[in-house]
Design a protein around this motif. Structure first.
Motif, PDB file in Angstrom:
ATOM      1  N   VAL A 249      34.236  52.050  44.883  1.00 14.01           N
ATOM      2  CA  VAL A 249      35.147  52.107  43.747  1.00 14.01           C
ATOM      3  C   VAL A 249      34.309  52.665  42.594  1.00 14.01           C
ATOM      4  O   VAL A 249      33.329  52.060  42.189  1.00 14.01           O
ATOM      5  CB  VAL A 249      35.726  50.722  43.398  1.00 14.01           C
ATOM      6  CG1 VAL A 249      36.630  50.823  42.182  1.00 14.01           C
ATOM      7  CG2 VAL A 249      36.493  50.149  44.583  1.00 14.01           C
ATOM      8  N   LYS A 250      34.668  53.843  42.091  1.00 12.13           N
ATOM      9  CA  LYS A 250      33.829  54.567  41.132  1.00 12.13           C
ATOM     10  C   LYS A 250      34.107  54.212  39.669  1.00 12.13           C
ATOM     11  O   LYS A 250      33.446  54.754  38.789  1.00 12.13           O
ATOM     12  CB  LYS A 250      34.009  56.088  41.309  1.00 12.13           C
ATOM     13  CG  LYS A 250      33.859  56.586  42.716  1.00 12.13           C
ATOM     14  CD  LYS A 250      32.507  57.028  43.095  1.00 12.13           C
ATOM     15  CE  LYS A 250      32.052  58.352  42.614  1.00 12.13           C
ATOM     16  NZ  LYS A 250      30.627  58.515  42.956  1.00 12.13           N
ATOM     17  N   VAL A 251      35.082  53.335  39.429  1.00 13.09           N
ATOM     18  CA  VAL A 251      35.466  53.003  38.051  1.00 13.09           C
ATOM     19  C   VAL A 251      35.491  51.488  37.865  1.00 13.09           C
ATOM     20  O   VAL A 251      35.495  50.731  38.832  1.00 13.09           O
ATOM     21  CB  VAL A 251      36.853  53.593  37.692  1.00 13.09           C
ATOM     22  CG1 VAL A 251      36.816  55.111  37.673  1.00 13.09           C
ATOM     23  CG2 VAL A 251      37.924  53.090  38.657  1.00 13.09           C
ATOM     24  N   ASN A 252      35.509  51.068  36.615  1.00 15.02           N
ATOM     25  CA  ASN A 252      35.632  49.659  36.248  1.00 15.02           C
ATOM     26  C   ASN A 252      36.844  49.489  35.337  1.00 15.02           C
ATOM     27  O   ASN A 252      37.276  50.453  34.694  1.00 15.02           O
ATOM     28  CB  ASN A 252      34.376  49.192  35.498  1.00 15.02           C
ATOM     29  CG  ASN A 252      33.151  49.221  36.373  1.00 15.02           C
ATOM     30  OD1 ASN A 252      33.099  48.566  37.401  1.00 15.02           O
ATOM     31  ND2 ASN A 252      32.159  50.009  35.975  1.00 15.02           N
ATOM     32  N   ILE A 253      37.361  48.277  35.261  1.00 14.30           N
ATOM     33  CA  ILE A 253      38.466  47.998  34.343  1.00 14.30           C
ATOM     34  C   ILE A 253      38.013  48.341  32.928  1.00 14.30           C
ATOM     35  O   ILE A 253      36.908  48.003  32.517  1.00 14.30           O
ATOM     36  CB  ILE A 253      38.907  46.527  34.458  1.00 14.30           C
ATOM     37  CG1 ILE A 253      39.545  46.297  35.831  1.00 14.30           C
ATOM     38  CG2 ILE A 253      39.883  46.156  33.344  1.00 14.30           C
ATOM     39  CD1 ILE A 253      39.895  44.846  36.121  1.00 14.30           C
ATOM     40  N   GLY A 254      38.876  49.064  32.221  1.00 12.87           N
ATOM     41  CA  GLY A 254      38.565  49.473  30.849  1.00 12.87           C
ATOM     42  C   GLY A 254      37.999  50.878  30.737  1.00 12.87           C
ATOM     43  O   GLY A 254      37.944  51.434  29.644  1.00 12.87           O
ATOM     44  N   ASP A 255      37.576  51.472  31.864  1.00 11.45           N
ATOM     45  CA  ASP A 255      37.049  52.838  31.831  1.00 11.45           C
ATOM     46  C   ASP A 255      38.165  53.824  31.515  1.00 11.45           C
ATOM     47  O   ASP A 255      39.293  53.679  31.998  1.00 11.45           O
ATOM     48  CB  ASP A 255      36.443  53.230  33.178  1.00 11.45           C
ATOM     49  CG  ASP A 255      35.116  52.565  33.479  1.00 11.45           C
ATOM     50  OD1 ASP A 255      34.597  51.839  32.600  1.00 11.45           O
ATOM     51  OD2 ASP A 255      34.605  52.761  34.604  1.00 11.45           O
ATOM     52  N   PHE A 256      37.835  54.860  30.732  1.00 12.42           N
ATOM     53  CA  PHE A 256      38.773  55.963  30.501  1.00 12.42           C
ATOM     54  C   PHE A 256      38.492  57.029  31.539  1.00 12.42           C
ATOM     55  O   PHE A 256      37.327  57.385  31.769  1.00 12.42           O
ATOM     56  CB  PHE A 256      38.626  56.543  29.092  1.00 12.42           C
ATOM     57  CG  PHE A 256      39.603  57.655  28.837  1.00 12.42           C
ATOM     58  CD1 PHE A 256      40.909  57.368  28.476  1.00 12.42           C
ATOM     59  CD2 PHE A 256      39.237  58.976  29.004  1.00 12.42           C
ATOM     60  CE1 PHE A 256      41.829  58.385  28.265  1.00 12.42           C
ATOM     61  CE2 PHE A 256      40.145  60.003  28.801  1.00 12.42           C
ATOM     62  CZ  PHE A 256      41.447  59.708  28.425  1.00 12.42           C
ATOM     63  N   VAL A 257      39.536  57.537  32.181  1.00  7.36           N
ATOM     64  CA  VAL A 257      39.384  58.601  33.180  1.00  7.36           C
ATOM     65  C   VAL A 257      40.254  59.786  32.789  1.00  7.36           C
ATOM     66  O   VAL A 257      41.284  59.640  32.133  1.00  7.36           O
ATOM     67  CB  VAL A 257      39.756  58.114  34.599  1.00  7.36           C
ATOM     68  CG1 VAL A 257      38.817  57.018  35.066  1.00  7.36           C
ATOM     69  CG2 VAL A 257      41.194  57.637  34.680  1.00  7.36           C
ATOM     70  N   ASN A 258      39.799  60.954  33.196  1.00  9.91           N
ATOM     71  CA  ASN A 258      40.558  62.180  32.993  1.00  9.91           C
ATOM     72  C   ASN A 258      41.234  62.577  34.299  1.00  9.91           C
ATOM     73  O   ASN A 258      40.822  62.150  35.386  1.00  9.91           O
ATOM     74  CB  ASN A 258      39.629  63.313  32.538  1.00  9.91           C
ATOM     75  CG  ASN A 258      39.163  63.122  31.117  1.00  9.91           C
ATOM     76  OD1 ASN A 258      39.969  63.033  30.204  1.00  9.91           O
ATOM     77  ND2 ASN A 258      37.860  63.028  30.922  1.00  9.91           N
ATOM     78  N   GLU A 259      42.250  63.419  34.196  1.00 11.86           N
ATOM     79  CA  GLU A 259      42.919  63.935  35.378  1.00 11.86           C
ATOM     80  C   GLU A 259      41.885  64.581  36.295  1.00 11.86           C
ATOM     81  O   GLU A 259      41.045  65.347  35.838  1.00 11.86           O
ATOM     82  CB  GLU A 259      43.978  64.956  34.969  1.00 11.86           C
ATOM     83  CG  GLU A 259      44.757  65.519  36.127  1.00 11.86           C
ATOM     84  CD  GLU A 259      45.838  66.497  35.691  1.00 11.86           C
ATOM     85  OE1 GLU A 259      46.376  67.177  36.572  1.00 11.86           O
ATOM     86  OE2 GLU A 259      46.123  66.585  34.486  1.00 11.86           O
ATOM     87  N   GLY A 260      41.920  64.218  37.585  1.00 15.76           N
ATOM     88  CA  GLY A 260      41.002  64.786  38.557  1.00 15.76           C
ATOM     89  C   GLY A 260      39.739  63.974  38.785  1.00 15.76           C
ATOM     90  O   GLY A 260      39.005  64.236  39.741  1.00 15.76           O
TER      91      GLY A 260
END
Length: 70
Positions: A52-63
């Motif tokens: 899982v490459k993200v954490n709760i609260g992280d901002f992600v961009n499309e893609g």
């Protein structure tokens, strides 16, 4: 390896899978929040969650890669 990516920009609101979980096609893996709306992200593959490459609260961009599946 297969990757589940973000379909839109937003903040990671909830993560529904963990490393080692077996998941099915179309299973919800996490929830993004964008413009005060919760957007479920579904797996486009079945398999085992490798990372899982993200954490709760992280901002992600499309893609951006969210989850890696084997």
């Amino acid at each position: 390896m297969k990757e589940i990516t973000a379909s839109m920009a937003g903040t990671v609101f909830n993560i529904l899978v963990s490393q080692g979980d077996n998941i099915e096609l179309s299973q919800q893996v996490l929830v993004l929040e964008s413009m005060k709306m919760e957007i479920p992200v579904e797996s486009t593959f079945s398999g085992k969650v490798m990372e899982v490459k993200v954490n709760i609260g992280d901002f992600v961009n499309e893609g951006d890669v969210l989850v890696v599946i084997e």
